[in-house]
Structures are given as C-alpha cells and as structure tokens.
Enzyme design. Sequence first.
Site, PDB file in Angstrom:
ATOM      1  N   GLY A  95       1.461   4.103   4.760  1.00  0.00           N
ATOM      2  CA  GLY A  95       2.228   3.356   3.786  1.00  0.00           C
ATOM      3  C   GLY A  95       2.703   2.049   4.402  1.00  0.00           C
ATOM      4  O   GLY A  95       3.418   2.049   5.399  1.00  0.00           O
ATOM      5  N   SER A  96       2.330   0.909   3.845  1.00  0.00           N
ATOM      6  CA  SER A  96       2.603  -0.348   4.523  1.00  0.00           C
ATOM      7  C   SER A  96       2.296  -1.525   3.594  1.00  0.00           C
ATOM      8  O   SER A  96       2.215  -1.372   2.384  1.00  0.00           O
ATOM      9  CB  SER A  96       1.778  -0.426   5.805  1.00  0.00           C
ATOM     10  OG  SER A  96       0.450  -0.022   5.545  1.00  0.00           O
ATOM     11  N   ARG A  97       2.078  -2.704   4.213  1.00  0.00           N
ATOM     12  CA  ARG A  97       1.875  -3.915   3.423  1.00  0.00           C
ATOM     13  C   ARG A  97       1.043  -4.927   4.213  1.00  0.00           C
ATOM     14  O   ARG A  97       1.096  -4.965   5.441  1.00  0.00           O
ATOM     15  CB  ARG A  97       3.247  -4.481   3.087  1.00  0.00           C
ATOM     16  CG  ARG A  97       3.297  -5.897   2.593  1.00  0.00           C
ATOM     17  CD  ARG A  97       4.724  -6.228   2.229  1.00  0.00           C
ATOM     18  NE  ARG A  97       5.030  -7.626   2.324  1.00  0.00           N
ATOM     19  CZ  ARG A  97       6.240  -8.133   2.175  1.00  0.00           C
ATOM     20  NH1 ARG A  97       7.257  -7.329   1.941  1.00  0.00           N
ATOM     21  NH2 ARG A  97       6.444  -9.421   2.273  1.00  0.00           N
ATOM     22  N   MET A 143       0.843  -1.192   0.000  1.00  0.00           N
ATOM     23  CA  MET A 143       0.000   0.000   0.000  1.00  0.00           C
ATOM     24  C   MET A 143       0.877   1.239   0.000  1.00  0.00           C
ATOM     25  O   MET A 143       1.638   1.469   0.949  1.00  0.00           O
ATOM     26  CB  MET A 143      -0.906   0.010   1.232  1.00  0.00           C
ATOM     27  CG  MET A 143      -1.871  -1.142   1.292  1.00  0.00           C
ATOM     28  SD  MET A 143      -2.892  -1.097   2.805  1.00  0.00           S
ATOM     29  CE  MET A 143      -1.699  -1.656   4.016  1.00  0.00           C
ATOM     30  N   ILE A 189       1.758  -5.209   8.199  1.00  0.00           N
ATOM     31  CA  ILE A 189       3.188  -4.955   8.361  1.00  0.00           C
ATOM     32  C   ILE A 189       3.461  -3.464   8.213  1.00  0.00           C
ATOM     33  O   ILE A 189       3.073  -2.834   7.226  1.00  0.00           O
ATOM     34  CB  ILE A 189       4.006  -5.733   7.312  1.00  0.00           C
ATOM     35  CG1 ILE A 189       3.749  -7.239   7.461  1.00  0.00           C
ATOM     36  CG2 ILE A 189       5.497  -5.447   7.449  1.00  0.00           C
ATOM     37  CD1 ILE A 189       4.353  -8.070   6.356  1.00  0.00           C
TER      38      ILE A 189
END
Length: 231
Positions: free
Chosen positions: A189-191, A101, A159
């Site tokens: 902002g991540s995953r 993301m 994450i």
Amino acid sequence: MGVKLSETVIKPLHREGPKFVAIFAAVTLLLFLFEAELGLLGLGLTVWCYYFFRDPVRTLPEGEGLVTSPADGLVSLIEPAVPPAELGLGTAPLTRVSVFMSVFDVHVNRAPIAGRVTTVAYRPGKFLSAELDKASEENERNGIVLEAGDGTRIGVVQIAGLVARRILCEVSEGAELRRGERFGIIRFGSRLDTYLPEGTAPQVAVGQTMLAGETVIARLGVAEPLLSRDE
C-alpha cells in the site's frame, strides 16, 4: 475460443512474491491445526498475498510523446509542487500527478517514458498515510529521474505508505528503460508521484483509475489539460 484459466485466475508473480506467499501458506497450515476458522482466515490472507504480488502483462499504447502511469491505483492529487531536491530537477514547481495504490492494487511500478536513468535517490522518512499531501515530503521515498533522447526529464518517486515498509527499486543509474518497463515494487500500500516537465499538462483527473504502463497521463509538449479537476 474460451478464456484460459491461467489468464483469469492464475496470475504471474513478481519475483518478491513467492517467498511471502510461502510464509502466509505456512502460517495458514499452523492455524488449521489450532482451529478451522482461523485456518480459513489464513487461507483468505494467503490468496490476498498472492494477488498483491501479481504482475500482469500490460498492453502499451502506441504513439509519440506519451507519458504512461507508473502505477496502478487512483489519481489522488494533481498540483504544482517543487520536486524533491535529491532529484536535481530544480526549485521551480512542476505538475505533480500522484497515484495512490491500495493494498488491492497491482504494486509493480513501470517507467512512464523511455529513457536513461540519470538519478536514483533514496531518502528515509516517516510512514504517514500515502493519501496525505505531506506524505510526498515526509515519508520514506525513492526517486528516479528518466531522461529521454531529446533531453526531456521526468521524475518518479516511490513513496512508502501507512503499512508499506519496503521500497524496492530494481534499476540503477545508467540503465536504459523502455516505456512501461518494470523498475520496482512497494509493499504493502503506497503511492507514486510523477513530476511532469514544464509545458506538459496532465491528461487525467483526480479520482481516475490508472493502469501502470497502459493509462496515458500526459503527452509531452501538450500544455492544455484534457480534463479539469471539476469534471
């Protein structure tokens, strides 16, 4: 009939959003007192903050055995990997689908299947770029396990990324979730990693754009992938 303004510009916000938008707006007002150009920059950042926390309505696909994406963004990795030990999903590699993301994607996370939350496990860690493979092992993370009525279990791991400093999980063990129901958010902002059960292959490819709750990433029990990574 024309499209309503509320459906194109004004988006519903996640409950975490208003306080941050208010902070950005207050700083913008102060910047305007010093210099108009700085104020315009602040205005742009305030608009970005508003859209970062947007929580749009999603239309869920119909069908049995569907696994939908838990996050908006791009599929960055599809590979076999051992799930984090704290999830209790065993030591055998499972297919992991990672969705990255960016700071421009919707960050509200949604349940990939309907089921009961059997595990919620937080682990502190680093803040490496979420696009890196080792981020799954080394970064701060929060994982949940969803168990469907037939015993099928899927792990989903939030994450933290390079600039993400807050993982919010809004469910607890024992909660019953519908497919596509919201369960958390990460800023900024991540995953998300999804661990598919054995015998289920991904129906998406690396580089494909995902919409949380809408894009089907797999069908339970379908072992042949729809797309290869080279397609």
